[in-house]
Design a protein around this motif. Structure first.
Motif, PDB file in Angstrom:
ATOM      1  N   THR A 131     -95.713 -10.023 -64.261  1.00 45.16           N
ATOM      2  CA  THR A 131     -95.992  -9.168 -65.419  1.00 45.16           C
ATOM      3  C   THR A 131     -95.502  -9.796 -66.709  1.00 45.16           C
ATOM      4  O   THR A 131     -96.223  -9.825 -67.721  1.00 45.16           O
ATOM      5  CB  THR A 131     -95.324  -7.791 -65.221  1.00 45.16           C
ATOM      6  OG1 THR A 131     -95.844  -7.182 -64.038  1.00 45.16           O
ATOM      7  CG2 THR A 131     -95.586  -6.887 -66.412  1.00 45.16           C
ATOM      8  N   ARG A 132     -94.290 -10.325 -66.690  1.00 45.88           N
ATOM      9  CA  ARG A 132     -93.720 -10.895 -67.915  1.00 45.88           C
ATOM     10  C   ARG A 132     -94.378 -12.209 -68.299  1.00 45.88           C
ATOM     11  O   ARG A 132     -94.563 -12.498 -69.489  1.00 45.88           O
ATOM     12  CB  ARG A 132     -92.210 -11.068 -67.738  1.00 45.88           C
ATOM     13  CG  ARG A 132     -91.479  -9.737 -67.649  1.00 45.88           C
ATOM     14  CD  ARG A 132     -89.986  -9.907 -67.427  1.00 45.88           C
ATOM     15  NE  ARG A 132     -89.327  -8.609 -67.382  1.00 45.88           N
ATOM     16  CZ  ARG A 132     -88.048  -8.447 -67.069  1.00 45.88           C
ATOM     17  NH1 ARG A 132     -87.304  -9.505 -66.766  1.00 45.88           N
ATOM     18  NH2 ARG A 132     -87.511  -7.243 -67.050  1.00 45.88           N
ATOM     19  N   ARG A 177     -97.505 -13.011 -67.671  1.00 48.12           N
ATOM     20  CA  ARG A 177     -98.811 -12.638 -68.205  1.00 48.12           C
ATOM     21  C   ARG A 177     -98.682 -12.087 -69.627  1.00 48.12           C
ATOM     22  O   ARG A 177     -99.483 -12.407 -70.505  1.00 48.12           O
ATOM     23  CB  ARG A 177     -99.477 -11.610 -67.288  1.00 48.12           C
ATOM     24  CG  ARG A 177    -100.896 -11.233 -67.717  1.00 48.12           C
ATOM     25  CD  ARG A 177    -101.570 -10.345 -66.686  1.00 48.12           C
ATOM     26  NE  ARG A 177    -100.873  -9.074 -66.528  1.00 48.12           N
ATOM     27  CZ  ARG A 177    -100.197  -8.722 -65.449  1.00 48.12           C
ATOM     28  NH1 ARG A 177    -100.101  -9.555 -64.420  1.00 48.12           N
ATOM     29  NH2 ARG A 177     -99.586  -7.547 -65.372  1.00 48.12           N
ATOM     30  N   GLN A 178     -97.653 -11.299 -69.853  1.00 47.88           N
ATOM     31  CA  GLN A 178     -97.410 -10.749 -71.186  1.00 47.88           C
ATOM     32  C   GLN A 178     -97.082 -11.853 -72.175  1.00 47.88           C
ATOM     33  O   GLN A 178     -97.564 -11.845 -73.318  1.00 47.88           O
ATOM     34  CB  GLN A 178     -96.262  -9.736 -71.132  1.00 47.88           C
ATOM     35  CG  GLN A 178     -95.958  -9.063 -72.465  1.00 47.88           C
ATOM     36  CD  GLN A 178     -94.775  -8.114 -72.364  1.00 47.88           C
ATOM     37  OE1 GLN A 178     -93.946  -8.226 -71.461  1.00 47.88           O
ATOM     38  NE2 GLN A 178     -94.693  -7.175 -73.294  1.00 47.88           N
ATOM     39  N   SER A 179     -96.253 -12.819 -71.731  1.00 47.38           N
ATOM     40  CA  SER A 179     -95.880 -13.919 -72.617  1.00 47.38           C
ATOM     41  C   SER A 179     -97.089 -14.747 -73.025  1.00 47.38           C
ATOM     42  O   SER A 179     -97.298 -15.041 -74.204  1.00 47.38           O
ATOM     43  CB  SER A 179     -94.843 -14.810 -71.924  1.00 47.38           C
ATOM     44  OG  SER A 179     -94.496 -15.912 -72.735  1.00 47.38           O
ATOM     45  N   ALA A 207    -100.272 -13.872 -72.894  1.00 44.37           N
ATOM     46  CA  ALA A 207    -101.278 -13.077 -73.591  1.00 44.37           C
ATOM     47  C   ALA A 207    -100.885 -12.789 -75.039  1.00 44.37           C
ATOM     48  O   ALA A 207    -101.741 -12.776 -75.929  1.00 44.37           O
ATOM     49  CB  ALA A 207    -101.517 -11.768 -72.843  1.00 44.37           C
ATOM     50  N   GLU A 208     -99.601 -12.547 -75.286  1.00 48.93           N
ATOM     51  CA  GLU A 208     -99.174 -12.122 -76.615  1.00 48.93           C
ATOM     52  C   GLU A 208     -98.657 -13.249 -77.490  1.00 48.93           C
ATOM     53  O   GLU A 208     -98.758 -13.174 -78.720  1.00 48.93           O
ATOM     54  CB  GLU A 208     -98.097 -11.036 -76.489  1.00 48.93           C
ATOM     55  CG  GLU A 208     -98.579  -9.742 -75.854  1.00 48.93           C
ATOM     56  CD  GLU A 208     -97.529  -8.651 -75.914  1.00 48.93           C
ATOM     57  OE1 GLU A 208     -96.594  -8.774 -76.736  1.00 48.93           O
ATOM     58  OE2 GLU A 208     -97.639  -7.683 -75.148  1.00 48.93           O
ATOM     59  N   TYR A 235     -90.378 -14.119 -72.684  1.00 51.11           N
ATOM     60  CA  TYR A 235     -90.666 -13.017 -73.617  1.00 51.11           C
ATOM     61  C   TYR A 235     -89.449 -12.088 -73.752  1.00 51.11           C
ATOM     62  O   TYR A 235     -88.810 -11.777 -72.748  1.00 51.11           O
ATOM     63  CB  TYR A 235     -91.864 -12.226 -73.085  1.00 51.11           C
ATOM     64  CG  TYR A 235     -92.383 -11.167 -74.019  1.00 51.11           C
ATOM     65  CD1 TYR A 235     -93.399 -11.453 -74.928  1.00 51.11           C
ATOM     66  CD2 TYR A 235     -91.864  -9.880 -74.001  1.00 51.11           C
ATOM     67  CE1 TYR A 235     -93.881 -10.479 -75.786  1.00 51.11           C
ATOM     68  CE2 TYR A 235     -92.340  -8.904 -74.857  1.00 51.11           C
ATOM     69  CZ  TYR A 235     -93.340  -9.210 -75.746  1.00 51.11           C
ATOM     70  OH  TYR A 235     -93.814  -8.253 -76.606  1.00 51.11           O
TER      71      TYR A 235
END
Length: 468
Positions: A253-254, A256-258, A260-261, A403
């Motif tokens: 999750t982290r 993917r968040q890193s 993506a953002e 992130y």
């Protein structure tokens, strides 16, 4: 947490952290019928933040396992039942709400990791006899630090008496065994032959070459995710299903968040660490004797990075949509790889520590991470991540930013290479440093200057550099 009735005690899942409401049973260390000592670990717990061992709060016999391996249970649920019919008195009585009231002697022994075990009738740590104590359930469980020391000094761990909890061997036991002159293990590392050219003969001779290790700290039995065969797939091939653990799910999750953002950018420089290698070789043995921990290159790298951040504080920042928050404290997230995940414990206020202090923090956090002993506070508050990817031979890597930090720096393996210095060729110890940056906050110019300052700090170490 316990709930006690006549002759039996229900072991409840405790509140591991304020934000955690459940945990997954990773592995049971005891089975029905096994004796259980007070404070002895009975199972491994997995959460989306840290792993931990659940200790028994009473002494007795494992009666029933309620929560099975792989099952996620809420806080306060019963995970197992321990028979305490004959153990209540031995446990020192029961306090409020069924919690045991340990004696001061028990508490001291637990806090000191059993350092006074020899006085309790256990064999001396340096005893050169094979240990076969059946009342030492943790006897065969070795921490990575203990295995590394045993390999370094060529010791046979079966010939060392453990003074830790449940007969477990501690680093102190190994060091005392070395002082007592315990004979080395019978099996010695193999000698690798290297071909060397004999001048004037046209032949290659065989010369002994010391065995190199990868630098990885793998446990004796690496933790491998459970694999189940799903069945036959198209083409007659089998499919293997891996259960996604809470930690692996959090990592996914982290990451993917890193990605993506954060708009990632990447840059790399090479550093001449010849003087650093000489300095460490000069000090490492004495430091090990004095402090009991290894003096690694990473301690010097962290010191160089911290001093560079003081000159370029924007590196120590996070993105907050309409503003950039620059952190005052320099809290370095240290990427530690285990067999099945990567954990980032945090060295708090690293700018206030000297090289020796950083080395101690690295050793302690790495040991706790690989043993699954990290607390929630140990992994929170990081402001920049540093990763020693060179420990497993990497020479170039592209790290994903942790992130919501702004940068992730890797120190690659040290390699001797011919380099040109003042139009002359010399053999120097060289290493690459790779930096991933959040391009919303940081640009090439500031990161280039930051890396150059890290380079200057690393190349500025001399044989006169002090550790304290």
């Amino acid at each position: 947490m316990t709930k006690q009735t006549a002759g039996r005690t229900d072991i409840l899942l405790p509140q591991l952290a304020e934000s955690l409401v459940s945990a997954t049973i990773g592995k049971w260390l005891k089975k029905p019928g096994d004796p259980v000592e007070q404070y002895e670990p009975i199972c491994e717990l997995i959460t989306d933040k840290v792993n931990a061992e659940l200790p028994s709060t009473v002494e007795g016999t494992m009666l029933e396992i309620i929560a099975q391996e792989g099952e996620t249970v809420p806080v306060g649920s019963v995970v197992c039942v321990i028979s305490t019919a004959d153990a209540t008195a031995a446990a020192g009585g029961v306090g409020n709400e069924g919690e045991p009231a340990p004696s001061s002697a028990t508490a001291v022994d637990t806090a000191s990791n059993g350092a006074a075990g020899a006085s309790a009738g256990r064999p001396a740590p340096g005893a050169a006899s094979v240990v076969t104590d059946e009342n030492a359930p943790m006897r065969g469980r070795y921490s990575p630090a203990v295995q590394q020391l045993a390999q370094q000094y060529g010791l046979d761990l079966t010939r060392i008496a453990g003074t830790g909890l449940g007969g477990r061997i501690t680093r102190k036991d190994v060091l005392q065994a070395v002082e007592h002159g315990l004979p080395p293990a019978a099996v010695q590392a193999p000698i690798v032959q290297q071909a060397t050219f004999a001048a004037g003969t046209g032949d290659f001779a065989r010369a002994p070459l010391s065995v190199r290790t990868t630098g990885l700290h793998l446990s004796e039995t690496p933790a491998i995710p459970k694999v189940e065969v799903e069945g036959q797939s198209l083409g007659g091939r089998n499919e293997y299903i891996l259960d996604v653990t809470p930690i692996r799910n959090t990592i996914a999750t982290r990451m993917r968040q890193s990605v993506a953002e954060i708009p990632h950018a990447w840059t790399m420089i090479e550093v001449d660490v010849t003087n650093l290698v000489l300095l460490r070789n000069k000090l490492k043995d004495e430091f090990k004797k004095q402090e009991g921990v290894n003096l690694t290159y990473l301690a010097f790298v962290l010191k160089a990075v911290v001093n560079a951040i003081k000159d370029y504080p924007i590196m120590n920042s996070v993105w907050a949509v309409d503003k950039i928050i620059v952190k005052r404290d320099i809290n370095i997230s240290l990427a530690v790889g285990t067999e099945d995940s990567v954990i980032t414990p945090v060295i708090k206020k690293a700018d206030q520590k000297n090289i020796a202090g950083l080395a101690r923090e690295i050793e302690e956090l790495s040991r706790k991470a690989r043993a699954g002993k990290l607390m929630l506070d140990d992994i929170q508050g990081g402001t920049i991540t540093v990763n020693n990817t060179g420990s497993f031979g990497s020479i170039l890597s592209y790290p994903i930013i942790n992130y919501p930090q702004a940068a992730n720096l890797t120190f690659e393996t040290i390699v001797k290479r011919p380099v040109v210095i003042q139009d002359m060729i010399a053999v120097r110890s060289m290493a690459n440093m790779c930096l991933s940056l959040d391009h919303r906050i940081l640009d090439g110019v500031i990161c280039g200057r930051f890396l150059q300052r890290v380079k200057e700090n690393l190349e500025g170490f001399t044989l006169d550099t002090k550790l304290y």
